[in-house]
Design a protein around this motif. Structure first.
Motif, short mmCIF file in Angstrom:
data_model
loop_
_atom_site.label_atom_id
_atom_site.label_comp_id
_atom_site.label_asym_id
_atom_site.label_seq_id
_atom_site.Cartn_x
_atom_site.Cartn_y
_atom_site.Cartn_z
N GLY A 24 0.78 -1.24 0.00
CA GLY A 24 0.00 0.00 0.00
C GLY A 24 0.81 1.28 0.00
N LEU A 25 2.13 1.20 0.11
CA LEU A 25 2.96 2.40 0.13
C LEU A 25 3.32 2.79 -1.30
CD1 LEU A 25 4.40 4.52 1.84
CD2 LEU A 25 6.38 3.00 1.88
N ARG A 26 3.11 4.05 -1.62
CA ARG A 26 3.36 4.54 -2.97
C ARG A 26 4.16 5.84 -2.90
NH1 ARG A 26 -1.52 5.72 -7.17
NH2 ARG A 26 -1.10 3.61 -7.76
N LEU A 27 5.07 5.98 -3.83
CA LEU A 27 5.85 7.22 -3.99
C LEU A 27 5.36 7.90 -5.25
CD1 LEU A 27 8.26 9.14 -3.42
CD2 LEU A 27 9.66 7.57 -4.76
N ILE A 28 4.95 9.15 -5.12
CA ILE A 28 4.55 9.94 -6.28
C ILE A 28 5.63 11.00 -6.47
CG2 ILE A 28 2.81 11.44 -7.30
CD1 ILE A 28 0.75 10.03 -5.52
N LYS A 29 6.42 10.83 -7.50
CA LYS A 29 7.57 11.69 -7.76
C LYS A 29 7.19 12.73 -8.81
CE LYS A 29 11.97 12.21 -6.81
NZ LYS A 29 13.13 11.46 -6.70
N ARG A 30 7.59 13.99 -8.57
CA ARG A 30 7.31 15.09 -9.49
C ARG A 30 8.51 15.35 -10.39
NH1 ARG A 30 5.88 17.51 -4.50
NH2 ARG A 30 7.73 18.78 -4.72
N LYS A 31 8.27 16.13 -11.44
CA LYS A 31 9.35 16.46 -12.38
C LYS A 31 10.44 17.31 -11.75
CE LYS A 31 6.41 16.23 -16.45
NZ LYS A 31 5.82 16.96 -17.57
N ASP A 32 10.07 18.13 -10.76
CA ASP A 32 11.06 19.01 -10.13
C ASP A 32 11.95 18.26 -9.12
OD1 ASP A 32 9.39 18.62 -7.96
OD2 ASP A 32 8.87 20.72 -7.71
N GLY A 33 11.74 16.96 -8.95
CA GLY A 33 12.57 16.18 -8.05
C GLY A 33 11.92 15.90 -6.70
N GLY A 34 10.90 16.66 -6.35
CA GLY A 34 10.19 16.43 -5.10
C GLY A 34 9.25 15.25 -5.22
#
Length: 125
Positions: A24-34
């Motif tokens: 259930g753990l998910r990482l949502i990564k943005r284009k700016d690196g955050g």
């Protein structure tokens, strides 16, 4: 069953998008690196997503520990989103009560001898 695939190095270098660590753990990564940690769960037949914090504030280890605690709550039938909202309302209510006691006696605060000199106006030219 332990099913995790992330490493701390992967979290820093992951490409933009949604990445599943498992359980259930998910990482949502943005284009700016955050990025953001999100815990996905199903309770009472409803799919929910709960934010756990940004990757700069919450480490991979902490995110896994938080998700494990939330999984246990879901297994007991507790909706973690509703529980967090209730805790925030309770905190705001207690803070409001503390502030109302402070605001209850403004004349007493201003009539204290040390505040009388603060209210004096400078001489006008």
């Amino acid at each position: 069953m332990r099913f995790t695939k992330f490493t701390a190095l992967f979290v820093k270098s992951a490409p933009p998008g949604k990445h599943e660590d498992g359980n259930g753990l998910r990482l949502i990564k943005r284009k700016d690196g955050g990025g953001q940690w999100v815990f996905r769960f199903t309770i009472h037949g409803r799919r929910r997503e709960m934010g756990l914090g940004g990757i700069s504030a919450v480490s991979l280890k902490d995110a896994r520990e938080i998700a494990a605690g939330l999984r246990a709550a879901v297994a007991r039938g507790i909706d973690p989103i509703k529980k967090r909202a209730q805790e925030q309302r309770d905190a705001e209510r207690s803070m409001h009560l503390d502030l109302s006691r402070f605001r209850a006696a403004p004349s007493a605060r201003l009539s204290h001898p040390s505040f009388k000199s603060d209210r004096a106006f400078p001489a006008q030219c």
